[in-house]
Write an enzyme that holds these catalytic residues in place. Structure first.
Site, mmCIF file in Angstrom:
data_model
loop_
_atom_site.group_PDB
_atom_site.id
_atom_site.type_symbol
_atom_site.label_atom_id
_atom_site.label_comp_id
_atom_site.label_asym_id
_atom_site.label_seq_id
_atom_site.Cartn_x
_atom_site.Cartn_y
_atom_site.Cartn_z
ATOM 1 N N VAL A 28 0.493 -1.093 -0.285
ATOM 2 C CA VAL A 28 -0.148 -0.200 0.407
ATOM 3 C C VAL A 28 0.993 0.888 -0.401
ATOM 4 C CG1 VAL A 28 -2.196 -0.863 1.316
ATOM 5 C CG2 VAL A 28 -0.047 -0.207 2.840
ATOM 6 N N ASN A 38 -6.408 0.221 7.920
ATOM 7 C CA ASN A 38 -5.975 -0.131 8.815
ATOM 8 C C ASN A 38 -3.865 -0.212 8.793
ATOM 9 O OD1 ASN A 38 -5.416 -1.837 11.429
ATOM 10 N ND2 ASN A 38 -5.104 -3.519 9.838
ATOM 11 N N SER A 88 -3.758 6.267 16.692
ATOM 12 C CA SER A 88 -2.930 5.433 18.359
ATOM 13 C C SER A 88 -3.402 6.309 18.813
ATOM 14 C CB SER A 88 -1.862 5.113 17.642
ATOM 15 O OG SER A 88 -1.620 4.589 18.546
ATOM 16 N N TYR A 140 6.366 6.767 14.872
ATOM 17 C CA TYR A 140 5.172 6.155 14.219
ATOM 18 C C TYR A 140 4.186 7.001 15.625
ATOM 19 C CZ TYR A 140 1.973 2.804 15.982
ATOM 20 O OH TYR A 140 0.482 2.270 15.592
ATOM 21 N N ALA A 141 4.800 8.065 16.511
ATOM 22 C CA ALA A 141 3.678 9.179 16.931
ATOM 23 C C ALA A 141 3.474 9.941 15.949
ATOM 24 C CB ALA A 141 4.659 9.706 18.269
ATOM 25 N N ALA A 142 4.632 10.423 15.325
ATOM 26 C CA ALA A 142 4.733 11.054 13.993
ATOM 27 C C ALA A 142 3.483 11.591 12.990
ATOM 28 C CB ALA A 142 5.505 11.802 13.405
ATOM 29 N N LYS A 191 1.198 8.870 13.047
ATOM 30 C CA LYS A 191 -0.284 8.367 13.702
ATOM 31 C C LYS A 191 -0.870 10.073 14.242
ATOM 32 C CE LYS A 191 -0.977 3.879 13.225
ATOM 33 N NZ LYS A 191 -1.991 3.735 12.552
ATOM 34 N N ILE A 219 -3.706 -2.003 23.087
ATOM 35 C CA ILE A 219 -4.336 -3.559 22.177
ATOM 36 C C ILE A 219 -3.714 -5.266 22.085
ATOM 37 C CG2 ILE A 219 -5.984 -4.671 20.400
ATOM 38 C CD1 ILE A 219 -6.628 -1.799 21.712
#
Length: 232
Positions: free
Chosen positions: A48, A70, A122, A134-136, A138, A167
């Site tokens: 993707v 997702n 997230s 990851y934080a940037a 999300k 999760i």
């Protein structure tokens, strides 16, 4: 059967939240196309982050009523140790892929004047040590979601985001392993500081995604809903 005669696409749907979401949408009547990096039973191979692949796969699907963006990865590291390749991989997979898939899906949704798009953000969007990439990504998902809701709203297309907390998935199990813990130990530590005193399950996030993808949420758009057991 609230998704009878609806066609859905779920990216990163081979495991975890994506798999739970695909299963629930099918259970409630949708025809579901699951995309993942590797082909498997009931799964279409699609990178993707590759525009050409995305355009080809989506064109082959035809009608699309629901898109669940997702697909995601983690490459955790502190800023001073994070290779550029890990920064780029996470931004490409967790954010750019949503742009590519949504751009492909809207080609169908706009003419039919109907669509439900749900993006996975997230709790890490609020900041999390060792997850600058990851934080940037999300946090970017939330800005992208709000903007797409504005642009696509006139065509009866809603765009929302779900921001899970911890999760129990293969991804969080891998995180536990990287910090020298077992999945069970890691979950117990997180549960202690979560108001509900437990971690979440993929099916609980899938239920929220399904609501936002349904006609019951027809006047909800541009929102990010946190699913995190009350954590702050």
């Amino acid at each position: 059967m609230r998704f009878t005669n609806r066609t859905a696409v779920v990216t990163g749907g081979a495991q975890g939240i994506g798999a739970a979401t695909a299963a629930l949408l099918r259970e409630q009547g949708a025809t579901v196309h699951v995309l993942d990096l590797r082909a498997a039973d009931g799964v279409t191979a699609c990178d993707v982050t590759d525009k050409a692949q995305v355009d080809e796969v989506f064109a082959g699907i035809g009608r699309i009523d629901i898109l669940v963006n997702n697909a995601g990865i983690t490459r955790d590291n502190l800023l001073f140790k994070m290779p550029f390749e890990e920064w780029k991989a996470v931004l490409d997979t967790n954010l750019t892929s949503m742009f590519l898939c949504t751009q492909a899906a809207q080609k169908v949704m706009v003419p039919q004047r109907y669509g439900r798009i749900v993006n996975l953000s997230s709790r890490s969007a609020l900041g999390n040590r060792g997850q600058a990439n990851y934080a940037a990504a999300k946090a970017g998902v939330q800005g992208l979601t709000a903007t797409l809701a504005i642009e696509l709203g006139p065509y009866n297309i809603t765009v929302n985001a779900v921001a899970p907390g911890y999760i129990a998935t293969p991804m969080t199990a891998a995180t536990a392993e990287r910090v020298g813990s077992t999945a069970e130990e890691h979950q117990a530590q997180v549960a202690e500081r979560t108001p509900l005193r437990r971690v979440g399950q993929p099916e609980e996030v899938a239920a929220v995604i399904a609501f936002l993808a349904s006609d019951e949420a027809s006047y909800v758009s541009g929102q990010t809903l946190y699913v995190n057991g009350g954590a702050r």
